[in-house]
Write a protein that holds these residues in place. Structure first.
Motif, PDB file in Angstrom:
ATOM      1  N   PRO A 342     -19.228  -1.170 -32.641  1.00  0.00           N
ATOM      2  CA  PRO A 342     -18.655  -0.148 -33.520  1.00  0.00           C
ATOM      3  C   PRO A 342     -17.338  -0.619 -34.127  1.00  0.00           C
ATOM      4  N   ALA A 343     -16.838   0.148 -35.072  1.00  0.00           N
ATOM      5  CA  ALA A 343     -15.517  -0.151 -35.640  1.00  0.00           C
ATOM      6  C   ALA A 343     -14.456  -0.046 -34.547  1.00  0.00           C
ATOM      7  N   PRO A 344     -13.459  -0.900 -34.569  1.00  0.00           N
ATOM      8  CA  PRO A 344     -12.421  -0.858 -33.525  1.00  0.00           C
ATOM      9  C   PRO A 344     -11.709   0.493 -33.512  1.00  0.00           C
ATOM     10  N   ARG A 345     -11.368   0.953 -32.321  1.00  0.00           N
ATOM     11  CA  ARG A 345     -10.555   2.160 -32.195  1.00  0.00           C
ATOM     12  C   ARG A 345      -9.424   1.876 -31.226  1.00  0.00           C
ATOM     13  N   ALA A 346      -8.362   2.638 -31.324  1.00  0.00           N
ATOM     14  CA  ALA A 346      -7.166   2.390 -30.519  1.00  0.00           C
ATOM     15  C   ALA A 346      -7.426   2.712 -29.058  1.00  0.00           C
ATOM     16  N   LEU A 347      -6.688   2.043 -28.198  1.00  0.00           N
ATOM     17  CA  LEU A 347      -6.749   2.347 -26.771  1.00  0.00           C
ATOM     18  C   LEU A 347      -6.181   3.736 -26.511  1.00  0.00           C
ATOM     19  N   PRO A 348      -6.775   4.496 -25.593  1.00  0.00           N
ATOM     20  CA  PRO A 348      -6.178   5.780 -25.219  1.00  0.00           C
ATOM     21  C   PRO A 348      -4.921   5.574 -24.381  1.00  0.00           C
ATOM     22  N   ALA A 349      -4.142   6.613 -24.239  1.00  0.00           N
ATOM     23  CA  ALA A 349      -2.927   6.534 -23.427  1.00  0.00           C
ATOM     24  C   ALA A 349      -3.300   6.225 -21.981  1.00  0.00           C
ATOM     25  N   PRO A 350      -2.517   5.403 -21.304  1.00  0.00           N
ATOM     26  CA  PRO A 350      -2.853   5.046 -19.922  1.00  0.00           C
ATOM     27  C   PRO A 350      -2.601   6.211 -18.969  1.00  0.00           C
ATOM     28  N   ARG A 351      -3.215   6.121 -17.813  1.00  0.00           N
ATOM     29  CA  ARG A 351      -2.997   7.100 -16.760  1.00  0.00           C
ATOM     30  C   ARG A 351      -1.566   6.984 -16.240  1.00  0.00           C
ATOM     31  N   ALA A 352      -0.933   8.116 -16.023  1.00  0.00           N
ATOM     32  CA  ALA A 352       0.451   8.096 -15.550  1.00  0.00           C
ATOM     33  C   ALA A 352       0.518   7.512 -14.143  1.00  0.00           C
ATOM     34  N   ALA A 353       1.541   6.688 -13.910  1.00  0.00           N
ATOM     35  CA  ALA A 353       1.733   6.095 -12.586  1.00  0.00           C
ATOM     36  C   ALA A 353       2.228   7.151 -11.610  1.00  0.00           C
ATOM     37  N   LEU A 354       1.782   7.058 -10.366  1.00  0.00           N
ATOM     38  CA  LEU A 354       2.182   8.001  -9.331  1.00  0.00           C
ATOM     39  C   LEU A 354       3.359   7.449  -8.540  1.00  0.00           C
ATOM     40  N   PRO A 355       4.242   8.315  -8.049  1.00  0.00           N
ATOM     41  CA  PRO A 355       5.310   7.826  -7.162  1.00  0.00           C
ATOM     42  C   PRO A 355       4.730   7.374  -5.839  1.00  0.00           C
ATOM     43  N   ARG A 356       5.418   6.462  -5.183  1.00  0.00           N
ATOM     44  CA  ARG A 356       4.962   6.013  -3.882  1.00  0.00           C
ATOM     45  C   ARG A 356       5.093   7.132  -2.857  1.00  0.00           C
ATOM     46  N   ALA A 357       4.172   7.157  -1.938  1.00  0.00           N
ATOM     47  CA  ALA A 357       4.270   8.075  -0.800  1.00  0.00           C
ATOM     48  C   ALA A 357       5.239   7.464   0.210  1.00  0.00           C
ATOM     49  N   GLU A 358       6.103   8.290   0.758  1.00  0.00           N
ATOM     50  CA  GLU A 358       7.130   7.805   1.680  1.00  0.00           C
ATOM     51  C   GLU A 358       6.791   8.208   3.113  1.00  0.00           C
ATOM     52  N   PRO A 359       7.244   7.421   4.085  1.00  0.00           N
ATOM     53  CA  PRO A 359       6.976   7.764   5.488  1.00  0.00           C
ATOM     54  C   PRO A 359       7.655   9.067   5.873  1.00  0.00           C
ATOM     55  N   SER A 360       7.015   9.781   6.786  1.00  0.00           N
ATOM     56  CA  SER A 360       7.551  11.059   7.250  1.00  0.00           C
ATOM     57  C   SER A 360       7.032  11.296   8.659  1.00  0.00           C
ATOM     58  N   ALA A 361       7.534  12.344   9.269  1.00  0.00           N
ATOM     59  CA  ALA A 361       7.067  12.723  10.608  1.00  0.00           C
ATOM     60  C   ALA A 361       6.723  14.211  10.580  1.00  0.00           C
ATOM     61  N   PRO A 362       5.462  14.575  10.750  1.00  0.00           N
ATOM     62  CA  PRO A 362       4.290  13.693  10.818  1.00  0.00           C
ATOM     63  C   PRO A 362       3.999  13.056   9.471  1.00  0.00           C
ATOM     64  N   MET A 363       3.146  12.038   9.490  1.00  0.00           N
ATOM     65  CA  MET A 363       2.834  11.308   8.265  1.00  0.00           C
ATOM     66  C   MET A 363       2.020  12.157   7.303  1.00  0.00           C
ATOM     67  N   SER A 364       2.241  11.955   6.017  1.00  0.00           N
ATOM     68  CA  SER A 364       1.376  12.573   5.018  1.00  0.00           C
ATOM     69  C   SER A 364       0.082  11.771   4.913  1.00  0.00           C
ATOM     70  N   THR A 365      -0.984  12.447   4.526  1.00  0.00           N
ATOM     71  CA  THR A 365      -2.246  11.748   4.294  1.00  0.00           C
ATOM     72  C   THR A 365      -2.077  10.710   3.200  1.00  0.00           C
ATOM     73  N   ALA A 366      -1.300  11.031   2.184  1.00  0.00           N
ATOM     74  CA  ALA A 366      -1.064  10.082   1.092  1.00  0.00           C
ATOM     75  C   ALA A 366      -0.446   8.791   1.617  1.00  0.00           C
ATOM     76  N   TYR A 367       0.509   8.897   2.522  1.00  0.00           N
ATOM     77  CA  TYR A 367       1.150   7.698   3.064  1.00  0.00           C
ATOM     78  C   TYR A 367       0.162   6.859   3.862  1.00  0.00           C
ATOM     79  N   VAL A 368      -0.686   7.509   4.656  1.00  0.00           N
ATOM     80  CA  VAL A 368      -1.678   6.785   5.447  1.00  0.00           C
ATOM     81  C   VAL A 368      -2.630   6.029   4.530  1.00  0.00           C
ATOM     82  N   LEU A 369      -3.111   6.685   3.481  1.00  0.00           N
ATOM     83  CA  LEU A 369      -4.065   6.045   2.580  1.00  0.00           C
ATOM     84  C   LEU A 369      -3.409   4.965   1.733  1.00  0.00           C
ATOM     85  N   GLN A 370      -2.186   5.159   1.346  1.00  0.00           N
ATOM     86  CA  GLN A 370      -1.448   4.120   0.630  1.00  0.00           C
ATOM     87  C   GLN A 370      -1.296   2.877   1.495  1.00  0.00           C
ATOM     88  N   THR A 371      -0.985   3.074   2.775  1.00  0.00           N
ATOM     89  CA  THR A 371      -0.851   1.947   3.699  1.00  0.00           C
ATOM     90  C   THR A 371      -2.192   1.253   3.896  1.00  0.00           C
TER      91      THR A 371
END
Length: 537
Positions: A342-371
């Motif tokens: 097809p004719a060229p079309r522009a790239l869509p906007a990229p997905r926004a980057a997420l902040p890193r999950a930080e360690p906590s007590a108890p741990m967040s699920t996000a931190y466990v999965l990031q690790t």
């Protein structure tokens, strides 16, 4: 793709052999030499003089057996063979038979039946309506009219199970059939894929070419249908934003790709909102759409057109709007790729980057999965069943390669812990990660014993939040206020380290974020199964 049976080296068809010998030789021709089961009395005759080239994988409960067979079939891309006890065994297995049906997993389920000679007397442990019991969650079920017809029934069951859309089938076999004499049945080459209608694909291709802002919605049938690379190529050709369909049991697109946009929830209004701004929605290998709660309004954004490529005509029939092509996902996408660029079309906007999950007590699920994402190899295989962790998993544990993610398409619990065992059996040498919630794990905890007996390199990560968290998070949709009590959702006093060791599996507990990285790193190097119990908030 066609079924390609291997030559069985069988004697001429007219030679009489036992039903048992004929079925085993037929299975060899289908490259099926692994059986999953939990046998009862009516199944024992199948195992007389059990051949050395077959492997019997024992599960400690029938639902576990079917879960293992599901993972094995998906990872080998061939039908698995399951042997269950009569009515009660099939009843125990029905939860995961339902999931296999939703997963479109090819599976031959054989169920024992009492001897034909005593069926008129309603004997102990017989199945009164053996072919009706598993319906409607099998593609076909049969109790052959004669013992001599059992091999033919098994052959037919295999071809039906492997035909797209694939799925489980059931054959009920009376106990005294296995020793009867019959003729051998040789495997045949039977096509399993059908090409979508060219006229309908032409309409979809023309709509794609004319679109200014296309979006793809990718479902489980993409990876299941071996179309990952082709869909990636088509998305890049059209610079289309790519979403994952709601409740998808497989990953069909690399989640670190520039075009990847994220995951659609199973809510009509939210889907319409997220797809807003696109003039064409191309749903590939997925329903359009799976909803979990009642909704209202349009199914696609105003001004958008929906087109669909799906391997299941039943799904195409209930799709509420748009144009649907039915057939092989891979063959359909190949036909779309054969069109002029097809004719060229522009790239869509990229997905926004997420902040890193930080360690906590108890741990967040996000931190466990990031690790976990940081320490695992991209080629490792994640088999997941942690419904309340699904959102952070999408954000922090990206799936990057084909055939490295499996979960249940059904929403029924008890699948993924045993499915991890089946995947590991099918993929020797691969590191398998069973990512499971504490509530989910208790539906099929016996699978740990099978993993330990087989010495499989599986790292089970149990996210322990001591509750059915998904229900608590879902309660507001039904009018619950934050202060309202929700009965039956607390899970105190479960000790997964003790449960694992009691099944012969190594285990370790982690409650400190500072220890998590090293514990996971070591667990992912284990030569046998190990369970890591992680306390999460």
């Amino acid at each position: 793709m066609p079924i390609n049976p291997t030559p069985s080296g069988a004697a001429p068809l007219l030679e009489k052999v036992s039903v048992r010998a004929a079925v085993l030789d037929l299975l060899r021709g289908f490259n099926i030499t692994t059986m999953f089961g939990n046998p009862g009395s009516t199944e024992l005759p199948l195992f007389l003089d059990f051949p050395a080239d077959f492997r019997y994988v024992l599960g400690l409960q029938e639902s576990v057996v079917v879960g293992m067979a599901d993972g094995y079939a998906q990872a080998t891309r061939n039908a698995s063979f399951v042997n269950l006890h009569s009515a009660v065994g099939v009843g125990h297995a029905m939860g995961n038979i339902f999931t296999a049906h939703k997963n479109r997993t090819p599976m031959i389920v054989t169920a024992g039946q009492q001897a034909r000679s005593i069926l008129p007397f309603d004997p102990f442990l017989f199945s009164a309506q053996a072919t009706e019991l598993p319906r409607p969650y099998v593609k076909w079920s049969c109790e052959p009219a004669r013992a001599e017809d059992v091999p033919l029934a098994i052959a037919r069951a295999y071809y039906i199970a492997m035909q797209e859309p694939r799925g489980p089938v059931l054959v009920s076999v009376p106990a005294d059939d296995w020793d009867k004499l019959t003729e051998r049945v040789l495997p045949r080459v039977v096509s399993t894929e059908s090409r979508p209608e060219p006229r309908v694909l032409e309409q979809i291709g023309a709509a794609l070419d004319a679109s200014a802002r296309p979006a793809f919605v990718i479902g489980a049938a993409v990876d299941r249908g071996n179309a990952w690379n082709e869909v990636l190529q088509l998305a890049e050709r059209h610079n289309a934003r790519v979403w994952t369909a709601p409740m998808s049991g497989r990953c069909g697109f690399p989640e670190d790709h520039r075009l990847f946009a994220g995951f659609l929830p199973a809510m009509r209004e939210a889907i319409v909102s997220l797809l807003g701004g696109h003039d064409l929605i191309f749903v590939i290998g997925a329903p359009a759409f799976i909803y979990h709660v009642e909704g209202a309004g349009p199914h696609v954004p105003p001004g958008a057109t929906l087109v669909q490529l799906i391997d299941d005509p039943t799904i195409a029939a209930w799709t509420p709007v748009g144009t649907s092509a039915v057939g092989s996902i891979r063959l359909g996408v190949l036909d779309l790729l054969a069109r002029p660029a097809p004719a060229p079309r522009a790239l869509p906007a990229p997905r926004a980057a997420l902040p890193r999950a930080e360690p906590s007590a108890p741990m967040s699920t996000a931190y466990v999965l990031q690790t976990l994402a940081e320490v695992r190899e991209p080629a490792s295989i994640v088999v997941e069943e942690a419904p309340s962790a699904r959102a952070p998993m999408h954000d922090y544990l990206p799936i990057l390669r084909s055939e490295t993610f499996y979960t249940m398409c059904s929403g029924g619990l008890g699948h993924s812990l045993p499915a991890a065992v089946g995947v590991a059996l099918a993929r020797p040498g691969a590191r398998v990660i069973g990512l499971v919630g504490d509530g989910s794990a208790m539906y099929s905890i016996q699978a740990l014993w099978s993993a330990a007996q087989l010495r499989l390199p599986i790292t089970f990560v149990i996210l322990k939040n001591r509750r059915y968290a998904a229900l608590q998070e879902f309660a507001p949709a039904f009018g619950f206020r934050p202060e309202d009590p929700l009965e039956g959702t607390a899970l105190p006093d479960l000790d997964f380290v003790a449960l694992a060791k009691g099944h012969g599996c190594d285990a370790v507990h982690v409650g400190d974020a500072a220890q998590l990285h090293e514990v996971l790193r070591q667990a992912l190097r284990s030569t046998g199964p190990i369970l890591v119990e992680v306390d999460v908030a």
